[in-house]
Design a protein around this motif. Sequence first.
Motif, PDB file in Angstrom:
ATOM      1  N   ASP A  84       0.829  -1.115  -0.121  1.00 38.16           N
ATOM      2  CA  ASP A  84      -0.147   0.007   0.191  1.00 38.16           C
ATOM      3  C   ASP A  84       0.827   1.304   0.160  1.00 38.16           C
ATOM      4  O   ASP A  84       0.578   2.199  -0.660  1.00 38.16           O
ATOM      5  CB  ASP A  84      -1.065   0.089   1.100  1.00 38.16           C
ATOM      6  N   LYS A  85       1.839   1.273   0.880  1.00 36.57           N
ATOM      7  CA  LYS A  85       2.729   2.243   1.033  1.00 36.57           C
ATOM      8  C   LYS A  85       3.530   2.746  -0.458  1.00 36.57           C
ATOM      9  O   LYS A  85       3.538   3.633  -0.859  1.00 36.57           O
ATOM     10  CB  LYS A  85       3.832   2.295   2.103  1.00 36.57           C
ATOM     11  N   MET A  86       3.931   1.486  -1.061  1.00 39.02           N
ATOM     12  CA  MET A  86       4.689   1.512  -2.252  1.00 39.02           C
ATOM     13  C   MET A  86       3.706   2.235  -3.312  1.00 39.02           C
ATOM     14  O   MET A  86       4.202   3.127  -4.152  1.00 39.02           O
ATOM     15  CB  MET A  86       5.291   0.356  -2.757  1.00 39.02           C
ATOM     16  N   LEU A  87       2.532   1.692  -3.537  1.00 41.44           N
ATOM     17  CA  LEU A  87       1.633   2.101  -4.691  1.00 41.44           C
ATOM     18  C   LEU A  87       1.271   3.557  -4.196  1.00 41.44           C
ATOM     19  O   LEU A  87       1.460   4.499  -5.212  1.00 41.44           O
ATOM     20  CB  LEU A  87       0.385   1.332  -4.347  1.00 41.44           C
ATOM     21  N   TYR A  88       0.779   3.638  -3.079  1.00 41.83           N
ATOM     22  CA  TYR A  88       0.753   5.272  -2.815  1.00 41.83           C
ATOM     23  C   TYR A  88       1.931   6.273  -3.039  1.00 41.83           C
ATOM     24  O   TYR A  88       1.613   7.215  -3.620  1.00 41.83           O
ATOM     25  CB  TYR A  88       0.277   5.378  -1.156  1.00 41.83           C
ATOM     26  N   THR A  89       3.055   5.760  -2.929  1.00 40.05           N
ATOM     27  CA  THR A  89       4.303   6.696  -3.303  1.00 40.05           C
ATOM     28  C   THR A  89       4.403   6.873  -4.772  1.00 40.05           C
ATOM     29  O   THR A  89       4.687   7.792  -5.117  1.00 40.05           O
ATOM     30  CB  THR A  89       5.555   6.137  -2.608  1.00 40.05           C
ATOM     31  N   ILE A  90       4.158   5.817  -5.373  1.00 32.97           N
ATOM     32  CA  ILE A  90       4.219   5.839  -6.903  1.00 32.97           C
ATOM     33  C   ILE A  90       3.301   6.958  -7.332  1.00 32.97           C
ATOM     34  O   ILE A  90       3.523   7.784  -8.302  1.00 32.97           O
ATOM     35  CB  ILE A  90       4.315   4.485  -7.684  1.00 32.97           C
ATOM     36  N   ILE A  91       2.066   6.562  -7.021  1.00 34.65           N
ATOM     37  CA  ILE A  91       0.764   7.438  -7.291  1.00 34.65           C
ATOM     38  C   ILE A  91       1.144   9.033  -7.195  1.00 34.65           C
ATOM     39  O   ILE A  91       0.896   9.973  -7.892  1.00 34.65           O
ATOM     40  CB  ILE A  91      -0.387   6.937  -6.687  1.00 34.65           C
ATOM     41  N   LYS A  92       1.776   9.420  -6.007  1.00 35.11           N
ATOM     42  CA  LYS A  92       2.043  10.552  -5.626  1.00 35.11           C
ATOM     43  C   LYS A  92       3.022  11.226  -6.381  1.00 35.11           C
ATOM     44  O   LYS A  92       3.145  12.555  -6.812  1.00 35.11           O
ATOM     45  CB  LYS A  92       2.321  10.870  -4.240  1.00 35.11           C
TER      46      LYS A  92
END
Length: 95
Positions: A84-92
């Motif tokens: 979740d943290k990795m995906l959120y970071t990429i999206i940001k």
Amino acid sequence: MISKSFPTDEKFGLTNQIRRCSVSIPSNIAEGYGRNSTNDYKRFLQISLGSLYELQTQIEIANNLKYIDLITFEEVFSLCIEIDKMLYTIIKKIN
């Protein structure tokens, strides 16, 4: 694969849902990346997040039904949080 230990009557229920969610996460990441469009990539990353949240819910249900033990639940849920943290970071970073 944690769903291997589930009761056989869950083969087309919870087992199937967990496997589908698990496969959907990386598949949507790959599909979005292959679209050669930043907007499409972001959209598919968001779809991956949705699949991840489905997986977290299915894991919680499996734990509540005692299909998995607490240690397995915590390990898998912890991995979900990391993803979740990795995906959120990429999206940001795409914004």
